[in-house]
Write an enzyme that holds these catalytic residues in place. Structure first.
Site, short mmCIF file in Angstrom:
data_model
loop_
_atom_site.label_atom_id
_atom_site.label_comp_id
_atom_site.label_asym_id
_atom_site.label_seq_id
_atom_site.Cartn_x
_atom_site.Cartn_y
_atom_site.Cartn_z
N SER A 1 23.75 -43.89 7.06
CA SER A 1 24.93 -43.03 7.05
C SER A 1 24.59 -41.58 7.36
O SER A 1 23.66 -41.00 6.81
CB SER A 1 25.62 -43.10 5.67
OG SER A 1 26.73 -42.23 5.64
N LYS B 1 35.28 -51.80 1.22
CA LYS B 1 36.56 -51.10 1.39
C LYS B 1 37.75 -51.81 0.74
O LYS B 1 38.72 -51.16 0.36
CB LYS B 1 36.82 -50.86 2.87
CG LYS B 1 35.82 -49.90 3.50
CD LYS B 1 36.14 -49.59 4.93
CE LYS B 1 35.10 -48.62 5.49
NZ LYS B 1 35.43 -48.17 6.87
N GLU C 1 49.71 -44.55 -0.25
CA GLU C 1 50.45 -45.38 0.69
C GLU C 1 49.57 -45.90 1.82
O GLU C 1 49.68 -47.06 2.23
CB GLU C 1 51.64 -44.60 1.27
CG GLU C 1 52.51 -45.37 2.25
CD GLU C 1 53.27 -46.52 1.59
OE1 GLU C 1 53.89 -47.31 2.34
OE2 GLU C 1 53.26 -46.63 0.35
N ASP D 1 40.47 -44.02 7.80
CA ASP D 1 39.84 -44.66 8.95
C ASP D 1 40.79 -44.76 10.14
O ASP D 1 40.44 -44.41 11.27
CB ASP D 1 39.36 -46.07 8.59
CG ASP D 1 38.01 -46.09 7.91
OD1 ASP D 1 37.22 -45.15 8.11
OD2 ASP D 1 37.73 -47.07 7.18
N GLY E 1 37.16 -58.37 14.81
CA GLY E 1 36.88 -58.20 13.40
C GLY E 1 38.16 -58.23 12.59
O GLY E 1 39.25 -57.99 13.12
N ALA E 2 38.02 -58.51 11.30
CA ALA E 2 39.21 -58.61 10.45
C ALA E 2 38.96 -58.05 9.06
O ALA E 2 39.61 -58.46 8.10
CB ALA E 2 39.65 -60.07 10.36
N GLY F 1 38.11 -54.45 6.44
CA GLY F 1 38.87 -53.27 6.06
C GLY F 1 39.05 -52.27 7.18
O GLY F 1 40.12 -51.68 7.34
N GLY G 1 31.60 -44.65 18.13
CA GLY G 1 32.30 -44.36 16.88
C GLY G 1 32.14 -42.97 16.34
O GLY G 1 32.62 -42.68 15.24
#
Length: 273
Positions: free
Chosen positions: A15, A66, A78, A103, A126-127, A129, A238
């Site tokens: 990170s 996440k 929200e 994100d 992908g699926a 978070g 990214g």
């Protein structure tokens, strides 16, 4: 009193969040610091309770926590409720821990800086978070229809049903139909340094000039982006999403929106080394 913030994930050594937030603290004369914390699935609850007890002022959440973190927070806002995923935690004046998701908004900001001409169907690979957050933000910004593919087909199907106009494809069907999409977004950890090597699907059928984004920023060019570029795509890594989602989190913690242009250059230079 000096405040401290953190990022929680597994793995966490890769990170760049500590570099980013510490620089922003310095640039804005804020007496604070930011540290990485390695938390496995088995000790996530203990980690969150420790952060609360030790007075952490806020933290980011990265893969794979996440969604798993939600039961350990007092509330979600929200953005996190709709996305069912949290990447930022902040505290109220009463000490409540609130989960938020920056994100998706961060990805859309980076996409619109990269290209203002993205049209047509969108494929998300992908699926998890991150995919969910990006999907809802893209939908809210008017992109779509949205298609999802994932190695575990049931997860792609589940996410597609949460969208107003969502569709699920097998990996094989997605590879075959790649030429139909105006935007392809790779949201898995495949290709990340310290994680799984390889590509999530074969990009050879991508149409020339299509925007292909990979939310991984380390390395700057994953194998998936390299192959997509060879197929004629315009590729986006990214870094932009990483910086913009971080800036939105920083604003929630401090009330200050930091310099994202300078930080994008800094992260690109440090990762590119």
């Amino acid at each position: 009193m000096k405040k401290w913030y953190a990022v929680v994930g597994d793995p966490i050594a890769q990170s760049m969040s500590p570099v980013m937030h510490d620089q922003w603290f310095d640039e804005n004369d804020l007496d604070a610091t930011y540290i990485p914390i390695h938390a496995t699935a088995g000790n996530l609850e203990q980690t969150i309770n420790s952060l609360r007890t030790l007075g952490c002022s806020g933290w980011n959440v990265t893969v794979p926590h996440k969604q798993a973190i939600i039961p350990f927070l007092d509330e979600v806002d929200e953005s996190a409720r709709v996305m069912n995923a949290v990447n930022t935690v902040y505290q109220t004046d009463q000490g409540k821990l609130i989960g938020a998701n920056t994100d998706g908004a961060g990805f859309v900001k980076s996409l619109e800086e990269f290209s203002e001409s993205v049209t047509g169907p969108v494929l998300l690979i992908g699926a998890g978070g991150a995919a969910r957050g990006i999907a809802f933000a893209l939908q809210s910004a008017g992109y779509g229809p949205l298609y999802f593919t994932n190695r575990t087909a049931s997860r792609a199907a589940e996410l597609s049903t949460a969208m107003d106009d969502g569709h699920a494809l097998s990996i094989e069907d997605a590879e075959e139909r790649l030429g139909e999409f105006g935007l392809v977004v790779q949201t898995t950890s495949v290709g990340m340094n310290f994680a799984q090597e390889g590509i999530p699907l074969d990009p050879k059928n991508i149409a020339s000039g299509v925007v292909v984004a990979d939310i991984i920023y380390n390395p700057l060019e994953t194998e998936f982006l390299r192959q997509a570029k060879q197929a004629g795509a315009k590729t986006m890594n990214g870094v932009g999403m990483f910086v913009h989602q971080g800036a939105l989190a920083f604003d929630k913690w401090t009330g200050v929106y930091p310099d994202t242009k300078r930080m994008t250059d800094t992260i690109t230079m440090k990762v590119g080394g």
